[in-house]
Scaffold this motif. Structure first.
Motif, PDB file in Angstrom:
ATOM      1  N   MET A   1      -7.115   4.327  46.771  1.00 42.63           N
ATOM      2  CA  MET A   1      -5.922   6.010  47.398  1.00 42.63           C
ATOM      3  C   MET A   1      -6.709   6.439  47.612  1.00 42.63           C
ATOM      4  SD  MET A   1      -4.777   6.189  43.152  1.00 42.63           S
ATOM      5  CE  MET A   1      -4.681   7.740  44.004  1.00 42.63           C
ATOM      6  N   VAL A   2      -8.468   6.211  47.750  1.00 50.80           N
ATOM      7  CA  VAL A   2      -9.426   7.381  48.486  1.00 50.80           C
ATOM      8  C   VAL A   2      -9.806   7.204  49.966  1.00 50.80           C
ATOM      9  CG1 VAL A   2     -12.003   7.291  49.013  1.00 50.80           C
ATOM     10  CG2 VAL A   2     -10.748   7.253  46.515  1.00 50.80           C
ATOM     11  N   GLU A   3      -9.742   5.064  50.080  1.00 55.88           N
ATOM     12  CA  GLU A   3      -9.761   5.255  51.706  1.00 55.88           C
ATOM     13  C   GLU A   3      -8.368   5.886  52.498  1.00 55.88           C
ATOM     14  OE1 GLU A   3      -9.649   1.154  52.236  1.00 55.88           O
ATOM     15  OE2 GLU A   3     -11.394   0.636  51.246  1.00 55.88           O
ATOM     16  N   THR A   4      -7.291   5.289  51.467  1.00 52.98           N
ATOM     17  CA  THR A   4      -5.858   6.401  51.981  1.00 52.98           C
ATOM     18  C   THR A   4      -6.192   7.743  52.119  1.00 52.98           C
ATOM     19  OG1 THR A   4      -4.743   4.140  50.529  1.00 52.98           O
ATOM     20  CG2 THR A   4      -3.031   6.251  52.003  1.00 52.98           C
ATOM     21  N   TYR A   5      -6.990   8.505  51.203  1.00 50.71           N
ATOM     22  CA  TYR A   5      -6.616   9.805  51.808  1.00 50.71           C
ATOM     23  C   TYR A   5      -7.198  10.152  52.950  1.00 50.71           C
ATOM     24  CZ  TYR A   5      -4.733  10.592  47.379  1.00 50.71           C
ATOM     25  OH  TYR A   5      -3.621  11.448  46.739  1.00 50.71           O
ATOM     26  N   LEU A   6      -8.599   9.354  53.460  1.00 52.14           N
ATOM     27  CA  LEU A   6      -9.386   9.465  54.519  1.00 52.14           C
ATOM     28  C   LEU A   6      -9.464   8.352  55.258  1.00 52.14           C
ATOM     29  CD1 LEU A   6     -12.851   9.309  52.104  1.00 52.14           C
ATOM     30  CD2 LEU A   6     -11.656  10.826  53.061  1.00 52.14           C
ATOM     31  N   TRP A   7      -7.782   8.354  56.028  1.00 47.05           N
ATOM     32  CA  TRP A   7      -7.673   7.489  56.455  1.00 47.05           C
ATOM     33  C   TRP A   7      -8.070   8.140  58.295  1.00 47.05           C
ATOM     34  CZ3 TRP A   7      -7.671   2.068  58.052  1.00 47.05           C
ATOM     35  CH2 TRP A   7      -7.039   1.598  58.589  1.00 47.05           C
ATOM     36  N   ASP A   8      -7.556   8.814  58.252  1.00 47.54           N
ATOM     37  CA  ASP A   8      -7.445   9.748  59.313  1.00 47.54           C
ATOM     38  C   ASP A   8      -8.354  11.005  59.006  1.00 47.54           C
ATOM     39  OD1 ASP A   8      -5.969  10.785  57.943  1.00 47.54           O
ATOM     40  OD2 ASP A   8      -4.279  10.863  59.529  1.00 47.54           O
ATOM     41  N   VAL A   9      -8.814  11.470  58.840  1.00 52.36           N
ATOM     42  CA  VAL A   9     -10.279  12.517  58.492  1.00 52.36           C
ATOM     43  C   VAL A   9     -11.268  11.727  59.402  1.00 52.36           C
ATOM     44  CG1 VAL A   9     -10.667  14.257  57.201  1.00 52.36           C
ATOM     45  CG2 VAL A   9      -8.939  12.867  56.563  1.00 52.36           C
ATOM     46  N   ASP A  10     -12.008  12.776  60.555  1.00 50.20           N
ATOM     47  CA  ASP A  10     -13.028  12.319  61.093  1.00 50.20           C
ATOM     48  C   ASP A  10     -14.176  13.193  60.112  1.00 50.20           C
ATOM     49  OD1 ASP A  10     -13.509  15.491  61.921  1.00 50.20           O
ATOM     50  OD2 ASP A  10     -12.089  14.901  62.792  1.00 50.20           O
ATOM     51  N   GLN A  11     -15.611  12.177  60.270  1.00 49.89           N
ATOM     52  CA  GLN A  11     -16.698  12.706  59.528  1.00 49.89           C
ATOM     53  C   GLN A  11     -17.115  14.187  59.304  1.00 49.89           C
ATOM     54  OE1 GLN A  11     -18.165   9.852  58.627  1.00 49.89           O
ATOM     55  NE2 GLN A  11     -19.468  11.014  57.373  1.00 49.89           N
ATOM     56  N   GLU A  12     -16.650  14.661  60.488  1.00 48.80           N
ATOM     57  CA  GLU A  12     -17.193  15.969  60.662  1.00 48.80           C
ATOM     58  C   GLU A  12     -16.562  17.035  59.801  1.00 48.80           C
ATOM     59  OE1 GLU A  12     -17.931  20.007  63.596  1.00 48.80           O
ATOM     60  OE2 GLU A  12     -17.691  17.874  64.426  1.00 48.80           O
ATOM     61  N   THR A  13     -15.082  16.899  59.278  1.00 46.67           N
ATOM     62  CA  THR A  13     -14.297  17.070  59.081  1.00 46.67           C
ATOM     63  C   THR A  13     -14.397  17.172  56.904  1.00 46.67           C
ATOM     64  OG1 THR A  13     -12.048  17.314  60.480  1.00 46.67           O
ATOM     65  CG2 THR A  13     -11.722  17.511  58.408  1.00 46.67           C
ATOM     66  N   GLN A  14     -14.443  15.243  57.104  1.00 43.85           N
ATOM     67  CA  GLN A  14     -15.033  15.326  55.342  1.00 43.85           C
ATOM     68  C   GLN A  14     -15.857  16.240  55.195  1.00 43.85           C
ATOM     69  OE1 GLN A  14     -15.025  10.900  54.478  1.00 43.85           O
ATOM     70  NE2 GLN A  14     -13.704  11.154  56.591  1.00 43.85           N
ATOM     71  N   GLU A  15     -16.561  16.649  55.163  1.00 45.78           N
ATOM     72  CA  GLU A  15     -17.511  17.787  55.234  1.00 45.78           C
ATOM     73  C   GLU A  15     -17.347  19.324  54.520  1.00 45.78           C
ATOM     74  OE1 GLU A  15     -20.242  16.498  53.980  1.00 45.78           O
ATOM     75  OE2 GLU A  15     -20.213  13.921  54.515  1.00 45.78           O
TER      76      GLU A  15
ATOM     77  N   LEU B   1     -18.403  15.277  51.524  1.00 49.48           N
ATOM     78  CA  LEU B   1     -18.142  16.432  50.361  1.00 49.48           C
ATOM     79  C   LEU B   1     -17.051  15.561  49.696  1.00 49.48           C
ATOM     80  CD1 LEU B   1     -18.786  18.093  48.784  1.00 49.48           C
ATOM     81  CD2 LEU B   1     -18.188  19.975  50.291  1.00 49.48           C
ATOM     82  N   LEU B   2     -15.948  15.270  51.142  1.00 51.50           N
ATOM     83  CA  LEU B   2     -14.327  15.907  50.733  1.00 51.50           C
ATOM     84  C   LEU B   2     -13.823  14.229  49.867  1.00 51.50           C
ATOM     85  CD1 LEU B   2     -11.358  15.927  51.286  1.00 51.50           C
ATOM     86  CD2 LEU B   2     -11.796  15.005  53.112  1.00 51.50           C
ATOM     87  N   GLU B   3     -14.966  13.065  50.200  1.00 50.79           N
ATOM     88  CA  GLU B   3     -14.486  11.895  49.547  1.00 50.79           C
ATOM     89  C   GLU B   3     -15.007  12.355  47.679  1.00 50.79           C
ATOM     90  OE1 GLU B   3     -16.860   6.893  48.654  1.00 50.79           O
ATOM     91  OE2 GLU B   3     -16.339   8.583  50.576  1.00 50.79           O
ATOM     92  N   ALA B   4     -15.915  12.624  48.083  1.00 52.79           N
ATOM     93  CA  ALA B   4     -16.791  13.106  46.263  1.00 52.79           C
ATOM     94  C   ALA B   4     -15.179  14.053  45.474  1.00 52.79           C
ATOM     95  CB  ALA B   4     -17.911  13.905  46.315  1.00 52.79           C
ATOM     96  N   ARG B   5     -14.755  15.467  46.184  1.00 54.12           N
ATOM     97  CA  ARG B   5     -13.836  15.631  45.909  1.00 54.12           C
ATOM     98  C   ARG B   5     -12.711  15.055  45.121  1.00 54.12           C
ATOM     99  NH1 ARG B   5     -14.605  20.729  50.221  1.00 54.12           N
ATOM    100  NH2 ARG B   5     -16.610  21.907  48.910  1.00 54.12           N
ATOM    101  N   TYR B   6     -11.817  14.146  46.074  1.00 53.74           N
ATOM    102  CA  TYR B   6     -11.132  13.178  46.189  1.00 53.74           C
ATOM    103  C   TYR B   6     -11.319  12.334  44.378  1.00 53.74           C
ATOM    104  CZ  TYR B   6      -7.914  13.918  50.103  1.00 53.74           C
ATOM    105  OH  TYR B   6      -7.314  14.100  50.521  1.00 53.74           O
ATOM    106  N   ARG B   7     -12.045  12.341  44.398  1.00 53.31           N
ATOM    107  CA  ARG B   7     -12.666  11.394  43.157  1.00 53.31           C
ATOM    108  C   ARG B   7     -12.759  12.048  42.425  1.00 53.31           C
ATOM    109  NH1 ARG B   7     -14.599   6.022  44.745  1.00 53.31           N
ATOM    110  NH2 ARG B   7     -15.012   5.404  46.777  1.00 53.31           N
ATOM    111  N   THR B   8     -13.395  12.957  41.868  1.00 56.24           N
ATOM    112  CA  THR B   8     -13.532  14.611  41.055  1.00 56.24           C
ATOM    113  C   THR B   8     -11.901  14.399  40.765  1.00 56.24           C
ATOM    114  OG1 THR B   8     -15.567  15.179  41.620  1.00 56.24           O
ATOM    115  CG2 THR B   8     -14.338  16.393  39.816  1.00 56.24           C
ATOM    116  N   VAL B   9     -10.598  14.674  41.105  1.00 54.61           N
ATOM    117  CA  VAL B   9      -9.802  14.765  40.814  1.00 54.61           C
ATOM    118  C   VAL B   9      -9.173  13.085  40.536  1.00 54.61           C
ATOM    119  CG1 VAL B   9      -7.383  15.651  41.957  1.00 54.61           C
ATOM    120  CG2 VAL B   9      -9.432  16.442  42.481  1.00 54.61           C
ATOM    121  N   LEU B  10      -9.563  12.476  41.042  1.00 57.12           N
ATOM    122  CA  LEU B  10      -9.119  10.837  40.937  1.00 57.12           C
ATOM    123  C   LEU B  10      -9.362  11.045  39.261  1.00 57.12           C
ATOM    124  CD1 LEU B  10      -9.261   9.321  43.402  1.00 57.12           C
ATOM    125  CD2 LEU B  10      -7.036   9.808  42.549  1.00 57.12           C
ATOM    126  N   ARG B  11     -10.196  11.577  38.545  1.00 53.50           N
ATOM    127  CA  ARG B  11     -11.104  11.413  37.353  1.00 53.50           C
ATOM    128  C   ARG B  11      -9.321  12.181  36.427  1.00 53.50           C
ATOM    129  NH1 ARG B  11     -16.714  13.686  38.042  1.00 53.50           N
ATOM    130  NH2 ARG B  11     -17.369  12.249  38.678  1.00 53.50           N
TER     131      ARG B  11
END
Length: 334
Positions: A28-42, A4-14
């Motif tokens: 940019m997406v990889e950088t934003y998600l680098w140190d965020v664990d899977q559970e937090t990303q949801e 969900l977090l990745e989808a939200r980042y991609r939406t803003v990056l539009r």
């Protein structure tokens, strides 16, 4: 699997232009998600600071950042030139208006000078402070103009924003009333001109933009010439001009001179310069119309002819500049 977090980042990056997203989105997406664990990303979403930085990047990349396609480079150049031309015009107008005003009150006897100083001291501390700010703040357009051409961008941006502030006070006064005065449209148009100039300066003269430069002439000489044109147009018709007269006259003379200079011989008229002047002319046309329309029926004949001639000249010149800009863009395939 997309979180969900990745989808939200991609939406803003539009918000970013296509060319920039194609090159940098995955990084940019990889950088934003680098140190965020899977559970937090949801359960997370982009922070306000991250969204703000992406918005700022979107503005820079659309207004001619390094490596931008030509259409974005032309757009960025046009907005930067619009800001420079608009700041120059308002700087010259502010200086000429205050020089002429001080000359008038200082040569008409003590009663005129007393009336002038009473506007700053005779209505209480808060009213006096507001009057002082309204008188002095517009002079910061001059600071913004010279600071911009010396590549002191932060100083230019701050000066332009402060110089535009006095245009908000009539709006506040307008909203505080229970009726709309006859000059309400002009108050709004003047505020739009000032804030469009200041915000264009802040947005287009970003850190990745090239240094500001006039298309022709030394900055000091150009500024002095605009001051003379602005002041001279008032002196030529003392008591017979309105608030937009000098501003529009200066624009018409300088824009027409520029167009004739650029179009002579084999010179090509740059699309960005023509588009910037056309946009400025369109805003000035709105200012011109709103300043005179409520009083058109009661204006003296000479002044009525003058302002209508100005309006017609603005329409013709703005249309010519728009055609010139569009022709250059089409010829280059932008």
């Amino acid at each position: 699997m997309t979180t969900l977090l990745e989808a939200r980042y991609r939406t803003v990056l539009r918000l970013l232009p296509d060319y920039y997203r194609r090159e940098r989105e995955e990084e940019m997406v990889e950088t934003y998600l680098w140190d965020v664990d899977q559970e937090t990303q949801e359960q997370s979403r982009p922070t306000l600071g991250e969204v703000a930085s992406i918005v700022a990047l979107a503005v820079r990349s659309r207004l001619g950042a390094g490596g931008a396609p030509r259409r974005y480079a032309v757009l960025g150049s046009a907005v930067r030139l619009f800001a420079l031309f608009a700041v120059l015009l308002q700087a010259a107008s502010a200086v000429a208006e205050r020089v002429l005003g001080l000359t008038w009150v200082s040569t008409r006897g003590g009663s005129q000078w007393a009336m002038f100083t009473d506007g700053f001291t005779g209505h209480g501390a808060w009213a006096g402070a507001g009057a002082v700010a309204q008188w002095f703040f517009p002079l910061l357009w001059t600071v913004a103009y010279f600071a911009l051409l010396r590549d002191h961008r932060r100083l230019a941006q701050l000066s332009a924003l402060v110089a535009a502030l006095p245009t908000l006070w009539p709006l506040v006064d307008l909203w505080a009333r229970d009726f709309a005065p006859s000059d309400s449209a002009y108050v709004v148009a003047a505020a739009v001109l000032a804030w469009a100039s200041a915000l264009a300066l802040c947005a287009a003269h970003h850190r990745d933009a090239p240094p500001a430069a006039l298309p022709a002439g030394a900055p000091g000489l150009v500024f002095a010439a605009c001051c003379v044109l602005t002041g001279g147009s008032v002196v030529a018709l003392p008591g017979g001009v309105d608030t937009a007269w000098a501003l529009v006259t200066c624009y018409l003379v300088t824009a027409l001179a520029w167009l004739l200079y650029r179009a002579r011989g084999a010179h090509r008229v740059p699309a960005a310069e023509a588009a910037a002047l056309a946009a400025l002319g369109l805003l000035l046309l709105v200012v011109r119309i709103t300043a005179v329309y409520p009083w058109l029926d009661v204006l003296p004949g000479v002044l009525r002819v003058g302002v209508l001639t100005q309006a017609a000249a603005l329409v013709a010149l703005t249309a010519a500049l728009a055609v010139v800009s569009g022709r250059d863009l089409l010829s280059r395939g932008t």
